[in-house]
Design a protein around this motif. Structure first.
Motif, PDB file in Angstrom:
ATOM      1  N   ILE A 185       0.835  -1.206   0.000  1.00 27.34           N
ATOM      2  CA  ILE A 185       0.000   0.000   0.000  1.00 27.34           C
ATOM      3  C   ILE A 185       0.866   1.252   0.000  1.00 27.34           C
ATOM      4  CG2 ILE A 185      -1.626   1.330   1.423  1.00 27.34           C
ATOM      5  CD1 ILE A 185      -2.866  -1.332   2.287  1.00 27.34           C
ATOM      6  N   SER A 186       1.947   1.230   0.780  1.00 25.69           N
ATOM      7  CA  SER A 186       2.860   2.373   0.810  1.00 25.69           C
ATOM      8  C   SER A 186       3.529   2.586  -0.553  1.00 25.69           C
ATOM      9  CB  SER A 186       3.927   2.156   1.892  1.00 25.69           C
ATOM     10  OG  SER A 186       4.849   3.218   1.922  1.00 25.69           O
ATOM     11  N   ALA A 187       3.887   1.498  -1.222  1.00 25.90           N
ATOM     12  CA  ALA A 187       4.490   1.615  -2.557  1.00 25.90           C
ATOM     13  C   ALA A 187       3.503   2.227  -3.546  1.00 25.90           C
ATOM     14  CB  ALA A 187       4.956   0.250  -3.040  1.00 25.90           C
ATOM     15  N   CYS A 188       2.236   1.829  -3.455  1.00 29.21           N
ATOM     16  CA  CYS A 188       1.211   2.408  -4.326  1.00 29.21           C
ATOM     17  C   CYS A 188       1.076   3.907  -4.078  1.00 29.21           C
ATOM     18  CB  CYS A 188      -0.130   1.718  -4.088  1.00 29.21           C
ATOM     19  SG  CYS A 188      -0.199  -0.003  -4.592  1.00 29.21           S
ATOM     20  N   ALA A 189       1.090   4.274  -2.791  1.00 23.46           N
ATOM     21  CA  ALA A 189       0.947   5.689  -2.442  1.00 23.46           C
ATOM     22  C   ALA A 189       2.120   6.509  -2.971  1.00 23.46           C
ATOM     23  CB  ALA A 189       0.832   5.829  -0.924  1.00 23.46           C
ATOM     24  N   LYS A 190       3.342   5.964  -2.851  1.00 23.82           N
ATOM     25  CA  LYS A 190       4.511   6.699  -3.337  1.00 23.82           C
ATOM     26  C   LYS A 190       4.510   6.814  -4.856  1.00 23.82           C
ATOM     27  CE  LYS A 190       7.623   5.822   0.516  1.00 23.82           C
ATOM     28  NZ  LYS A 190       8.910   5.249   0.979  1.00 23.82           N
ATOM     29  N   ALA A 191       3.904   5.827  -5.518  1.00 22.71           N
ATOM     30  CA  ALA A 191       3.808   5.879  -6.977  1.00 22.71           C
ATOM     31  C   ALA A 191       2.677   6.792  -7.430  1.00 22.71           C
ATOM     32  CB  ALA A 191       3.603   4.479  -7.542  1.00 22.71           C
ATOM     33  N   GLY A 192       1.870   7.261  -6.489  1.00 30.27           N
ATOM     34  CA  GLY A 192       0.754   8.127  -6.844  1.00 30.27           C
ATOM     35  C   GLY A 192      -0.433   7.398  -7.421  1.00 30.27           C
ATOM     36  N   ASP A 193      -0.459   6.094  -7.294  1.00 31.68           N
ATOM     37  CA  ASP A 193      -1.556   5.296  -7.837  1.00 31.68           C
ATOM     38  C   ASP A 193      -2.524   4.969  -6.701  1.00 31.68           C
ATOM     39  OD1 ASP A 193      -3.239   3.631  -9.207  1.00 31.68           O
ATOM     40  OD2 ASP A 193      -1.644   2.533 -10.226  1.00 31.68           O
ATOM     41  N   LEU A 198      -2.779   5.477   4.391  1.00 36.82           N
ATOM     42  CA  LEU A 198      -3.932   5.903   3.598  1.00 36.82           C
ATOM     43  C   LEU A 198      -4.243   7.382   3.813  1.00 36.82           C
ATOM     44  CD1 LEU A 198      -6.238   2.803   4.219  1.00 36.82           C
ATOM     45  CD2 LEU A 198      -5.034   3.342   2.095  1.00 36.82           C
ATOM     46  N   VAL A 199      -4.230   7.802   5.082  1.00 39.42           N
ATOM     47  CA  VAL A 199      -4.544   9.209   5.393  1.00 39.42           C
ATOM     48  C   VAL A 199      -3.521  10.143   4.765  1.00 39.42           C
ATOM     49  CG1 VAL A 199      -4.668  10.888   7.272  1.00 39.42           C
ATOM     50  CG2 VAL A 199      -5.829   8.692   7.481  1.00 39.42           C
ATOM     51  N   ASP A 200      -2.251   9.816   4.868  1.00 41.67           N
ATOM     52  CA  ASP A 200      -1.210  10.661   4.271  1.00 41.67           C
ATOM     53  C   ASP A 200      -1.398  10.778   2.760  1.00 41.67           C
ATOM     54  OD1 ASP A 200      -0.079  11.095   6.717  1.00 41.67           O
ATOM     55  OD2 ASP A 200       1.464   9.549   6.516  1.00 41.67           O
ATOM     56  N   ALA A 201      -1.727   9.644   2.121  1.00 41.89           N
ATOM     57  CA  ALA A 201      -1.919   9.661   0.670  1.00 41.89           C
ATOM     58  C   ALA A 201      -3.114  10.523   0.275  1.00 41.89           C
ATOM     59  CB  ALA A 201      -2.089   8.235   0.154  1.00 41.89           C
ATOM     60  N   TYR A 202      -4.221  10.371   1.004  1.00 44.44           N
ATOM     61  CA  TYR A 202      -5.417  11.165   0.690  1.00 44.44           C
ATOM     62  C   TYR A 202      -5.202  12.641   1.011  1.00 44.44           C
ATOM     63  CZ  TYR A 202      -8.074   6.845   0.063  1.00 44.44           C
ATOM     64  OH  TYR A 202      -8.535   5.641  -0.395  1.00 44.44           O
ATOM     65  N   ARG A 203      -4.471  12.915   2.072  1.00 38.59           N
ATOM     66  CA  ARG A 203      -4.248  14.311   2.470  1.00 38.59           C
ATOM     67  C   ARG A 203      -3.417  15.051   1.425  1.00 38.59           C
ATOM     68  NH1 ARG A 203      -2.417  14.046   8.091  1.00 38.59           N
ATOM     69  NH2 ARG A 203      -4.636  14.069   8.626  1.00 38.59           N
ATOM     70  N   LYS A 204      -2.450  14.365   0.838  1.00 39.82           N
ATOM     71  CA  LYS A 204      -1.631  15.005  -0.196  1.00 39.82           C
ATOM     72  C   LYS A 204      -2.458  15.387  -1.414  1.00 39.82           C
ATOM     73  CE  LYS A 204       2.735  12.769   1.056  1.00 39.82           C
ATOM     74  NZ  LYS A 204       3.790  11.795   0.651  1.00 39.82           N
ATOM     75  N   GLU A 205      -3.497  14.611  -1.673  1.00 42.10           N
ATOM     76  CA  GLU A 205      -4.355  14.886  -2.823  1.00 42.10           C
ATOM     77  C   GLU A 205      -5.587  15.711  -2.439  1.00 42.10           C
ATOM     78  OE1 GLU A 205      -3.590  14.147  -5.893  1.00 42.10           O
ATOM     79  OE2 GLU A 205      -1.736  13.128  -5.310  1.00 42.10           O
ATOM     80  N   GLY A 206      -5.695  16.076  -1.161  1.00 39.85           N
ATOM     81  CA  GLY A 206      -6.822  16.871  -0.718  1.00 39.85           C
ATOM     82  C   GLY A 206      -8.134  16.120  -0.679  1.00 39.85           C
ATOM     83  N   MET A 207      -8.095  14.825  -0.541  1.00 35.92           N
ATOM     84  CA  MET A 207      -9.310  13.994  -0.521  1.00 35.92           C
ATOM     85  C   MET A 207      -9.804  13.828   0.911  1.00 35.92           C
ATOM     86  SD  MET A 207      -8.294  11.037  -3.269  1.00 35.92           S
ATOM     87  CE  MET A 207      -7.968  11.421  -4.979  1.00 35.92           C
ATOM     88  N   THR A 208     -10.360  14.876   1.475  1.00 36.68           N
ATOM     89  CA  THR A 208     -10.843  14.826   2.851  1.00 36.68           C
ATOM     90  C   THR A 208     -12.053  13.907   2.998  1.00 36.68           C
ATOM     91  OG1 THR A 208     -12.169  16.810   2.406  1.00 36.68           O
ATOM     92  CG2 THR A 208      -9.973  17.122   3.363  1.00 36.68           C
TER      93      THR A 208
END
Length: 505
Positions: free
Chosen positions: A440-448, A474-484
């Protein structure tokens, strides 16, 4: 944001489901060769091939005599009499045909082979920590006529379910064991208690302890209390630890070195250094709970994980002064601590020292080296360590692939993340929470994020409970994209796990 790589191609059911293979067959170790003997004809006597007139005439006379013999008289059988069978033969019981005997032998052999196959399959699933498949094979085994409940089998399954975070399934298995008529023992109750403890279900664990106290043949012992104390320590419920110590004293059960090491480790992880020092001092003064190499490893690991290498080295020398000799795990702790501080020279020196003293490099040794390079994204040295590990015949485990996935992800080599997971699939590495978190962390770093969500759903489908680390990623990934809105959905999904610490990150 979609990327050029996709995990859908390798996150197949076969990765997270056990690939169903045919039962293994046992091949013969060798072939029995029967030598063929050449059967020669009997040698003829000298002169046998020559035909004299006298011999010819004698043969002709014999043939004529046979032709002239009168035909035998026909016998008229009486009613109810079977021709060609004597009374003695009729009195004997009929013999079983050879083909039926062979069929019975083959059936018995097949039954024995089935017993061996299903038992080996169960042992294999337990060894690979595949609890779902192990339960399925166990249900197949219970349906067979040759099945007989055994304490050892239930013990292994209870331990497996406990380590897999399946406490309630462990309770169901325990209840079915009792229904089959197998008498529980203190060891089986302790295994059930440990399952609840690993799941942070302390109320249920204490219920098991109270149940044991009412059973004369299943009284709790030092191991039972140590197991429950460990669960309380890991949950930071130290007030319960004191009550358990008092309970042990009331029942005249003396804490052993294992118990003290558990409490020592808990205080250290919680940052309660005064209490930790008090426990350690008591062990040094005690005659029954003297510190051992595990005590040494706990202290070194504590300071090593905190990055306090100087204190770690001082305590190493102090324990050596107490007469405690290091073991392979001790050196692995040192290697891991030096690796995290990027002190590669000292890390290498410890490994060379192990070679000189004939301490074997283990999977943990290589994992520490791989992790050290993975943390900084040094894919080249990480791969080199992994290849050397495989060349020496070391078996990679779950942590090995978690580190590889993390290392390639940190290096931005996402195509190698894919190949690492495919390799883990071929090695049948069990996918636990740490493995899913790495993917999951790898997916988040890839932006997928779409693939990240798919893996998260797969994780839940496979009954692998997400933990605080999962939600933090998950929260960090969504927060970077502004997906509150996505963060809100996660909070509603699991309010208990989705705590303040996750939101604060």
């Amino acid at each position: 944001m979609a990327s050029s790589w996709s995990l859908s191609s390798f996150v197949s059911p076969r990765l997270f489901l056990t690939s169903g293979g045919e039962p293994r067959t046992r091949e013969a170790d060798g072939f029995f060769r029967v030598p063929c003997c050449a059967l020669g004809s009997r040698p003829r006597k000298a002169g046998a091939s020559s035909r004299s007139p006298s011999n010819t005439s004698s043969a002709a006379a014999g043939r004529a005599a046979v032709k002239a013999a009168p035909p035998p008289k026909k016998r008229h059988w009486k009613e109810g009499e079977f021709p060609g069978v004597s009374e003695a033969a009729v009195s004997k019981p009929p013999r079983t045909p050879i083909k039926n005997v062979k069929k019975k032998v083959d059936d018995r052999a097949a039954a024995k082979a089935w017993v061996s196959t299903v038992t080996e399959a169960l042992a294999e699933k337990i060894q690979k920590k595949q609890w779902q498949e192990a339960l399925e094979v166990f249900e197949m085994l219970k349906e067979q006529p040759f099945y007989h409940p055994k304490e050892g089998t239930y013990m292994k399954l209870l331990v497996l379910l406990g380590k897999s975070g399946q406490a309630y399934r462990a309770q169901e298995l325990f209840d079915s064991m009792v229904e089959e008529g197998l008498e529980p023992t203190s060891e089986l109750y302790t295994a059930l208690l440990a399952a609840y403890g690993r799941g942070d279900l302390l109320d249920e664990a204490f219920s098991v302890l109270n149940k044991m106290k009412t059973l004369p043949l299943c009284q709790p012992d030092a191991y039972t209390y140590s197991t429950l104390i460990k669960a309380c320590v890991e949950a930071s419920r130290f007030e319960l630890v004191d009550s358990l110590y008092q309970d042990m004293s009331d029942r005249s059960i003396t804490p052993n070195t294992v118990t003290q090491n558990i409490v020592l480790s808990g205080y250290g992880k919680a940052g309660k250094f005064d209490e930790m020092e008090e426990v350690l001092s008591g062990m040094l003064e005690s005659t029954t709970c003297k510190p051992d190499v595990w005590t040494m490893n706990i202290i070194l690991s504590l300071f090593g994980n905190r990055g306090e290498v100087d204190l770690m080295e001082k305590w190493y020398e102090r324990f050596r002064g107490f007469g405690i000799e290091p073991e392979t795990r001790t050196f692995n702790i040192l290697i891991g601590a030096y690796g995290k501080r990027r002190m590669y020279d000292k890390m290498t020196s410890v490994m060379e020292y192990m070679r000189r003293l004939a301490f074997p490099w283990t999977t943990s040794t290589y994992n520490n080296v791989i992790e050290a390079f993975a943390d900084v994204g040094d894919a080249k040295n990480m791969e080199h360590a992994f290849n050397q590990m495989r060349a020496e015949g070391m078996k990679a485990d779950n942590k090995t692939f978690c580190c590889l996935i993390k290392g390639f992800s940190n290096a931005g080599l996402f195509h190698k993340v894919v190949s690492s997971i495919q390799l883990a699939e071929r090695f049948e590495i069990p996918a636990n929470s740490s493995f899913y978190n790495a993917v999951i962390s790898a997916c988040a770093k890839a932006g997928d994020l779409m693939e990240m969500e798919r893996v998260f759903e797969r994780m839940k489908d496979r009954h692998c409970a997400p933990n605080s680390t999962t939600y933090s990623i998950l929260v960090d990934a969504y927060r970077k994209e502004g997906m509150t809105d996505k963060i809100y959905d996660l909070e509603q999904e699991n309010p208990k796990m989705f705590g303040v610490d996750v939101l604060a990150k």
